[in-house]
Design a protein around this motif. Structure first.
Motif, PDB file in Angstrom:
ATOM      1  N   ALA A  31     -14.545  14.183  -8.024  1.00  0.00           N
ATOM      2  CA  ALA A  31     -15.775  14.722  -8.459  1.00  0.00           C
ATOM      3  C   ALA A  31     -16.604  13.608  -9.177  1.00  0.00           C
ATOM      4  N   LEU A  32     -15.804  12.524  -9.955  1.00  0.00           N
ATOM      5  CA  LEU A  32     -16.433  11.608 -10.267  1.00  0.00           C
ATOM      6  C   LEU A  32     -17.162  10.456  -9.477  1.00  0.00           C
ATOM      7  N   LEU A  33     -16.437  10.379  -8.118  1.00  0.00           N
ATOM      8  CA  LEU A  33     -17.034   9.449  -7.221  1.00  0.00           C
ATOM      9  C   LEU A  33     -18.190  10.338  -6.573  1.00  0.00           C
ATOM     10  N   GLN A  34     -18.164  11.441  -6.400  1.00  0.00           N
ATOM     11  CA  GLN A  34     -19.108  12.280  -5.858  1.00  0.00           C
ATOM     12  C   GLN A  34     -20.609  11.925  -6.646  1.00  0.00           C
ATOM     13  N   HIS A  35     -20.242  12.587  -7.986  1.00  0.00           N
ATOM     14  CA  HIS A  35     -21.367  12.120  -9.013  1.00  0.00           C
ATOM     15  C   HIS A  35     -21.804  10.826  -9.016  1.00  0.00           C
ATOM     16  N   LEU A  36     -21.005   9.830  -9.010  1.00  0.00           N
ATOM     17  CA  LEU A  36     -21.557   8.575  -9.003  1.00  0.00           C
ATOM     18  C   LEU A  36     -22.387   8.049  -7.730  1.00  0.00           C
ATOM     19  N   GLN A  37     -21.988   8.434  -6.484  1.00  0.00           N
ATOM     20  CA  GLN A  37     -22.569   8.192  -5.276  1.00  0.00           C
ATOM     21  C   GLN A  37     -24.293   8.987  -5.376  1.00  0.00           C
ATOM     22  N   LEU A  92     -28.101  22.875   2.920  1.00  0.00           N
ATOM     23  CA  LEU A  92     -27.053  22.943   1.741  1.00  0.00           C
ATOM     24  C   LEU A  92     -26.444  21.547   1.963  1.00  0.00           C
ATOM     25  N   SER A  93     -26.984  20.346   1.502  1.00  0.00           N
ATOM     26  CA  SER A  93     -26.424  19.055   1.940  1.00  0.00           C
ATOM     27  C   SER A  93     -26.523  18.369   0.697  1.00  0.00           C
ATOM     28  N   ALA A  94     -25.777  17.123   0.716  1.00  0.00           N
ATOM     29  CA  ALA A  94     -25.870  16.095  -0.565  1.00  0.00           C
ATOM     30  C   ALA A  94     -27.432  15.469  -0.324  1.00  0.00           C
ATOM     31  N   GLY A 173     -23.286  23.186  -4.062  1.00  0.00           N
ATOM     32  CA  GLY A 173     -22.023  22.661  -3.623  1.00  0.00           C
ATOM     33  C   GLY A 173     -21.924  21.089  -3.886  1.00  0.00           C
ATOM     34  N   TYR A 174     -22.808  20.431  -4.260  1.00  0.00           N
ATOM     35  CA  TYR A 174     -22.907  19.030  -4.255  1.00  0.00           C
ATOM     36  C   TYR A 174     -23.290  18.659  -5.552  1.00  0.00           C
ATOM     37  N   GLY A 178     -20.361  18.409 -12.156  1.00  0.00           N
ATOM     38  CA  GLY A 178     -21.112  19.662 -12.342  1.00  0.00           C
ATOM     39  C   GLY A 178     -20.553  20.782 -11.299  1.00  0.00           C
ATOM     40  N   ASN A 179     -19.797  20.552 -10.219  1.00  0.00           N
ATOM     41  CA  ASN A 179     -18.916  21.471  -9.810  1.00  0.00           C
ATOM     42  C   ASN A 179     -17.849  21.879 -10.304  1.00  0.00           C
ATOM     43  N   LEU A 180     -17.042  20.864 -11.018  1.00  0.00           N
ATOM     44  CA  LEU A 180     -16.058  21.524 -11.969  1.00  0.00           C
ATOM     45  C   LEU A 180     -16.283  22.043 -13.187  1.00  0.00           C
ATOM     46  N   ILE A 181     -17.789  21.637 -13.941  1.00  0.00           N
ATOM     47  CA  ILE A 181     -18.179  22.350 -15.037  1.00  0.00           C
ATOM     48  C   ILE A 181     -18.553  23.947 -14.774  1.00  0.00           C
ATOM     49  N   TYR A 182     -19.273  24.206 -13.688  1.00  0.00           N
ATOM     50  CA  TYR A 182     -19.719  25.347 -13.422  1.00  0.00           C
ATOM     51  C   TYR A 182     -18.192  26.344 -13.069  1.00  0.00           C
ATOM     52  N   ALA A 183     -17.453  25.727 -12.392  1.00  0.00           N
ATOM     53  CA  ALA A 183     -16.493  26.550 -12.089  1.00  0.00           C
ATOM     54  C   ALA A 183     -15.406  27.029 -13.381  1.00  0.00           C
ATOM     55  N   GLY A 184     -15.294  25.828 -14.101  1.00  0.00           N
ATOM     56  CA  GLY A 184     -14.383  26.154 -15.315  1.00  0.00           C
ATOM     57  C   GLY A 184     -15.062  27.091 -16.214  1.00  0.00           C
TER      58      GLY A 184
END
Length: 248
Positions: A31-37, A92-94, A173-174, A178-184
């Motif tokens: 998740a951190l890597l995706q956020h960084l990219q 629905l893409s990055a 979904g990208y 944030g994916n972890l925050i919303y799921a949590g």
């Protein structure tokens, strides 16, 4: 039904839980890597668009109003509406998230780059022309370097804002962390919400410090001028005392 052990923070759903970090390490890293990219690509795309716009506005002054007006309007569009408008084009893409964040960064980047270029001292440009510099050489070697401090201020704000706004990408979904925050939040998983939120803050701080370091490397003359000012300030009282001593 047996009660969970007293030290089982996952079972107790504690906010601070070391077991969460150890058992979800790979999920957090992904998740951190995706956020960084997403952040890097969106800010880079914003820069690619903002620099030509700022140069155009500086060269054709009548375009300043339309350029700043359009970028400001884009910045006022709510993120959910922005992603909805871009959805038919990018799906629905990055790429949807990257383009949306890049559009948000334009108002900060264009304004600060333009302010930096407008703040270049007239003496510097006149001296460059007197030395035979052409327009392009003058821009690349005189004007843009002197505009770096203002431009970097906008870049730092745009980058930190992109780190925060990337979390909204979770709706498609990208969203990186944030994916972890919303799921949590949906599952009321306290450790996941807190951990992902803290990582977002740390990522924003890391980006800001990194860009501050880059700015210092790109503007060595500012360090030299500050040292000269400190030297004059330090020797000023000594000179005054010496002058008073000579009078007496």
């Amino acid at each position: 039904m047996t009660a969970p052990p007293p030290d089982d923070c996952l079972a107790h759903n504690d906010w601070i839980c070391g077991d969460y970090l150890s058992t979800r390490r790979q999920i957090l890293l992904d998740a951190l890597l995706q956020h960084l990219q997403l952040t890097v690509f969106s800010v880079a795309l914003g820069l690619v668009i903002a620099v030509p716009l700022a140069l155009l506005a500086r060269r054709r002054r009548w375009t300043i109003g339309p350029v700043l007006g359009i970028t400001t309007v884009l910045y006022t569009i709510p993120s959910l509406a922005m992603f909805s408008l871009l959805l038919p084009v990018y799906g629905l893409s990055a790429t949807l998230v990257v383009v949306g964040l890049a559009l948000y960064s334009l108002t900060l980047l264009v304004r600060n780059i333009l302010a930096g270029l407008d703040g270049v001292p007239a003496e510097a440009t006149e001296a460059a022309r007197g030395m035979g510099y052409g327009p392009m050489r003058q821009l690349l070697t005189v004007e843009l370097p002197l505009a770096v401090p203002a431009a970097m201020a906008g870049l730092r704000i745009a980058t930190v804002s992109a780190v925060a706004l990337t979390t909204v990408g979770a709706i498609v979904g990208y969203g990186g962390l944030g994916n972890l925050i919303y799921a949590g939040m949906n599952a009321f998983f306290k450790a996941q919400v807190l951990t992902a939120s803290v990582l977002c803050v740390l990522l924003a701080v890391a980006f800001d410090l990194l860009l501050l370091g880059v700015e210092r490397l790109l503007t060595p003359w500012r360090r030299a001028s500050r040292r000269a000012v400190r030297a004059r300030t330090a020797t000023g009282p000594k000179r005054l005392v010496a002058a008073l001593g000579r009078r007496t």
